[in-house]
Write a protein that holds these residues in place. Structure first.
Motif, PDB file in Angstrom:
ATOM      1  N   GLY A  47       0.811  -1.215   0.000  1.00 43.87           N
ATOM      2  CA  GLY A  47       0.000   0.000   0.000  1.00 43.87           C
ATOM      3  C   GLY A  47       0.841   1.260   0.000  1.00 43.87           C
ATOM      4  N   GLY A  48       2.070   1.155  -0.568  1.00 43.69           N
ATOM      5  CA  GLY A  48       2.962   2.303  -0.620  1.00 43.69           C
ATOM      6  C   GLY A  48       3.886   2.424   0.575  1.00 43.69           C
ATOM      7  N   ARG A  49       3.798   1.436   1.494  1.00 46.38           N
ATOM      8  CA  ARG A  49       4.659   1.479   2.682  1.00 46.38           C
ATOM      9  C   ARG A  49       5.670   0.338   2.723  1.00 46.38           C
ATOM     10  N   CYS A  50       5.647  -0.540   1.740  1.00 44.75           N
ATOM     11  CA  CYS A  50       6.627  -1.620   1.566  1.00 44.75           C
ATOM     12  C   CYS A  50       6.710  -2.568   2.753  1.00 44.75           C
ATOM     13  N   ASN A  51       6.084  -3.711   2.597  1.00 41.33           N
ATOM     14  CA  ASN A  51       6.171  -4.795   3.577  1.00 41.33           C
ATOM     15  C   ASN A  51       7.509  -5.499   3.345  1.00 41.33           C
ATOM     16  N   PHE A  52       8.597  -4.896   3.900  1.00 43.09           N
ATOM     17  CA  PHE A  52       9.951  -5.207   3.447  1.00 43.09           C
ATOM     18  C   PHE A  52      10.522  -6.538   3.931  1.00 43.09           C
ATOM     19  N   THR A  53       9.936  -7.140   4.958  1.00 42.89           N
ATOM     20  CA  THR A  53      10.336  -8.492   5.358  1.00 42.89           C
ATOM     21  C   THR A  53       9.284  -9.052   6.304  1.00 42.89           C
ATOM     22  N   ASN A  54       9.531 -10.255   6.788  1.00 46.18           N
ATOM     23  CA  ASN A  54       8.673 -10.879   7.780  1.00 46.18           C
ATOM     24  C   ASN A  54       9.560 -11.504   8.853  1.00 46.18           C
ATOM     25  N   LEU A  55       9.231 -11.229  10.100  1.00 43.78           N
ATOM     26  CA  LEU A  55      10.055 -11.712  11.212  1.00 43.78           C
ATOM     27  C   LEU A  55      10.217 -13.225  11.216  1.00 43.78           C
ATOM     28  N   GLY A  56       9.223 -13.939  10.700  1.00 41.13           N
ATOM     29  CA  GLY A  56       9.259 -15.398  10.753  1.00 41.13           C
ATOM     30  C   GLY A  56       9.729 -16.067   9.480  1.00 41.13           C
ATOM     31  N   ALA A  57      10.272 -15.312   8.552  1.00 41.52           N
ATOM     32  CA  ALA A  57      10.629 -15.877   7.242  1.00 41.52           C
ATOM     33  C   ALA A  57      11.616 -17.033   7.366  1.00 41.52           C
ATOM     34  N   GLY A  58      11.236 -18.167   6.807  1.00 36.88           N
ATOM     35  CA  GLY A  58      12.089 -19.349   6.793  1.00 36.88           C
ATOM     36  C   GLY A  58      11.693 -20.236   5.624  1.00 36.88           C
ATOM     37  N   ASP A  81      19.018  -9.251   9.659  1.00 34.45           N
ATOM     38  CA  ASP A  81      20.065  -8.545   8.913  1.00 34.45           C
ATOM     39  C   ASP A  81      19.487  -7.359   8.154  1.00 34.45           C
ATOM     40  N   PHE A  82      18.330  -7.556   7.522  1.00 37.34           N
ATOM     41  CA  PHE A  82      17.744  -6.456   6.760  1.00 37.34           C
ATOM     42  C   PHE A  82      17.184  -5.389   7.695  1.00 37.34           C
ATOM     43  N   ILE A  83      16.617  -5.808   8.815  1.00 33.89           N
ATOM     44  CA  ILE A  83      16.116  -4.837   9.792  1.00 33.89           C
ATOM     45  C   ILE A  83      17.261  -3.955  10.282  1.00 33.89           C
ATOM     46  N   ALA A  84      18.413  -4.555  10.514  1.00 30.90           N
ATOM     47  CA  ALA A  84      19.577  -3.779  10.961  1.00 30.90           C
ATOM     48  C   ALA A  84      19.962  -2.735   9.920  1.00 30.90           C
ATOM     49  N   LEU A  85      19.873  -3.100   8.657  1.00 33.37           N
ATOM     50  CA  LEU A  85      20.174  -2.157   7.574  1.00 33.37           C
ATOM     51  C   LEU A  85      19.164  -1.015   7.572  1.00 33.37           C
ATOM     52  N   VAL A  86      17.896  -1.354   7.671  1.00 35.39           N
ATOM     53  CA  VAL A  86      16.829  -0.345   7.693  1.00 35.39           C
ATOM     54  C   VAL A  86      17.037   0.626   8.857  1.00 35.39           C
ATOM     55  N   TRP A  93       9.858   1.816  11.403  1.00 36.26           N
ATOM     56  CA  TRP A  93       9.034   0.713  10.898  1.00 36.26           C
ATOM     57  C   TRP A  93       8.136   0.186  12.013  1.00 36.26           C
ATOM     58  N   HIS A  94       7.152  -0.614  11.603  1.00 41.51           N
ATOM     59  CA  HIS A  94       6.246  -1.214  12.575  1.00 41.51           C
ATOM     60  C   HIS A  94       5.821  -2.593  12.102  1.00 41.51           C
ATOM     61  N   GLU A  95       5.432  -3.441  13.071  1.00 42.06           N
ATOM     62  CA  GLU A  95       4.883  -4.754  12.738  1.00 42.06           C
ATOM     63  C   GLU A  95       3.373  -4.610  12.640  1.00 42.06           C
ATOM     64  N   LYS A  96       2.822  -4.924  11.478  1.00 41.16           N
ATOM     65  CA  LYS A  96       1.384  -4.763  11.284  1.00 41.16           C
ATOM     66  C   LYS A  96       0.627  -5.962  11.859  1.00 41.16           C
ATOM     67  N   THR A  97       0.959  -7.162  11.402  1.00 41.28           N
ATOM     68  CA  THR A  97       0.338  -8.387  11.902  1.00 41.28           C
ATOM     69  C   THR A  97       1.148  -9.570  11.393  1.00 41.28           C
ATOM     70  N   ASP A 104       7.032   3.079   8.498  1.00 38.27           N
ATOM     71  CA  ASP A 104       6.065   4.027   9.034  1.00 38.27           C
ATOM     72  C   ASP A 104       5.750   5.095   7.992  1.00 38.27           C
ATOM     73  N   GLY A 105       6.754   5.406   7.194  1.00 37.18           N
ATOM     74  CA  GLY A 105       6.603   6.452   6.189  1.00 37.18           C
ATOM     75  C   GLY A 105       6.220   5.911   4.831  1.00 37.18           C
ATOM     76  N   SER A 106       7.194   5.843   3.936  1.00 38.74           N
ATOM     77  CA  SER A 106       6.922   5.492   2.546  1.00 38.74           C
ATOM     78  C   SER A 106       7.885   4.445   2.023  1.00 38.74           C
ATOM     79  N   ALA A 107       7.411   3.662   1.045  1.00 47.26           N
ATOM     80  CA  ALA A 107       8.269   2.687   0.368  1.00 47.26           C
ATOM     81  C   ALA A 107       9.440   3.374  -0.330  1.00 47.26           C
ATOM     82  N   ARG A 108       9.294   4.669  -0.628  1.00 48.80           N
ATOM     83  CA  ARG A 108      10.378   5.430  -1.252  1.00 48.80           C
ATOM     84  C   ARG A 108      11.636   5.377  -0.398  1.00 48.80           C
ATOM     85  N   GLN A 109      11.461   5.275   0.921  1.00 48.04           N
ATOM     86  CA  GLN A 109      12.612   5.201   1.820  1.00 48.04           C
ATOM     87  C   GLN A 109      13.448   3.955   1.554  1.00 48.04           C
TER      88      GLN A 109
END
Length: 397
Positions: A47-58, A81-86, A93-97, A104-109
């Protein structure tokens, strides 16, 4: 003619990240993008905010002909690792669900961060490149020729052009055509994370367009408990998008409209509330329009005390396992990703390099690795891009 250590085709999530990681390791990168700007799919994601990763990704969150293929790359570059970069770039950033992380801002970031990660002295980004030909000479050098006559040469080539989902963004099957040109097999591509369409008797449910409810949806052995949405064409919403990746034409999709109900909840309700109707009970659990539609189709709109336990158990069973048989999907135009792609059997899971063609790599959505909805596909882009970048640096010596 421009010379570099590697040519990366596609400046989306995987290509941009790989370019930055390789450039920081001293690799000279020519990053070529067909669109007039990099990261266009990133900009519209989440939705323009980029769901850039998932904490449980495996590995369990990915669909592939080889479920083990993604393990190596995912283990070596994790969500943390990616969260550290961000966070290093001060991006809030925030965890939605369900572990889904958004800006929190824009995917442009995220796009700006990925561009900033590309050392200017090492990474040359060129947009608006319409590729006319790709070839590999007897000397092992790859040559990419643009339709306007520009030429790039390098001993390594990375396919990072994604799949054909969302063609209005310029997506195409270029990655598959290029892979086949070099003799690599391609697992049958198909739209994934895509709304399903209904026909036949199920078309009656289209009258519920706009109604959503929490459900448990199942296709094959895959099952997801999230929201489903009825549309004017059929079914959508997170639960449906998730199972669509596993659905095959002709198979049913099973939906439990009462995912948290006890096994004998209607029979129990008959004992406790014999004057209540099925319609009343369903309206307590579901949106009124959906409750009414289900009640009408079950044909049991009477007081529970006037219904047999057998009828109630039949209704319980159907509400817990309502079968729809989709007649198709809304296709690549509405698909968030593409399932299938360059066969994993052709690639090294550690380096992403093609065994048959030294110096040729494939990463991201172009490969037959498809994540669940919720940031998993971005994590695959980062992980596969990182693995490839490490290999490129090692190959360069």
């Amino acid at each position: 003619m421009e010379h570099s250590d590697v040519i990366i085709l596609g400046a989306g999530a995987a290509g941009l990240f790989c370019a930055g990681q390789a450039g920081q390791r001293g690799v000279r990168v020519a990053l070529l993008e067909k669109a007039d700007a990099p990261g266009k799919k990133i900009l519209i994601s989440g939705g323009g905010r980029c769901n850039f990763t998932n904490l449980g990704a495996g590995p369990a969150n990915y669909l592939s002909a080889n479920p083990h293929f993604a393990k190596s790359a995912l283990a070596r570059y994790t969500p943390a690792d990616f969260i550290a970069l961000v966070e290093r770039y001060g991006i809030a950033w925030h965890e939605k669900t369900l572990g889904q992380l958004f800006c929190d801002g824009s995917a442009r970031q995220i796009v700006d961060m990925l561009l900033e990660e590309c050392p200017r002295e090492q990474v040359a980004l060129t947009c608006g490149v319409d590729i006319a030909a790709v070839a590999r000479g007897e000397d092992g050098q790859f040559t990419v020729t643009a339709s306007d006559g520009r030429i790039w040469r390098a001993p390594a080539l990375v396919i990072a052009t994604g799949g054909p989902s969302i063609p209005k963004m310029g997506a195409s099957d270029f990655a598959y055509r290029l892979a086949r040109q070099f003799g690599l097999k391609v697992a049958e591509p198909r739209p994934a994370l895509v709304p399903l369409t209904l026909g036949g008797e199920d078309v009656l449910f289209r009258e519920l367009s706009g109604v959503a409810a929490p459900v448990r949806a199942r296709a094959g052995k895959a099952e997801f408990a999230e929201a489903a949405l009825f549309t004017h064409k059929g079914l959508s919403g997170p639960a449906i998008l998730q199972v669509s990746s596993y659905w095959r034409h002709g198979d049913p999709v099973a939906i439990s409209f009462v995912p948290d109900a006890a096994t004998d909840w209607l029979v129990d309700a008959k004992r406790d509330r014999p004057r209540a109707t099925l319609r009343t009970l369903l309206r307590e659990r579901l949106p009124a329009r959906l409750a009414d539609a289900l009640t009408d189709r079950l044909g049991l709109d009477r007081e529970l005390g006037n219904l047999s336990d057998r009828d109630l158990r039949r209704a319980q069973g159907q509400l817990a396992d309502w079968r729809f048989v989709p007649n198709g999907t809304e296709g690549y135009a509405k698909a968030e990703v593409t399932a299938g792609g360059i066969a994993t059997g052709e690639l090294s899971s550690r380096t992403m390099e093609a065994a048959k063609v030294p110096g040729l790599y494939a990463i991201g959505e172009a490969v037959d690795v498809t994540g669940w909805l919720g940031g998993y596909n971005f994590q695959w882009a980062w992980a596969s891009g990182h693995a490839c970048a490490e290999a490129l640096a090692q190959a360069r010596g």
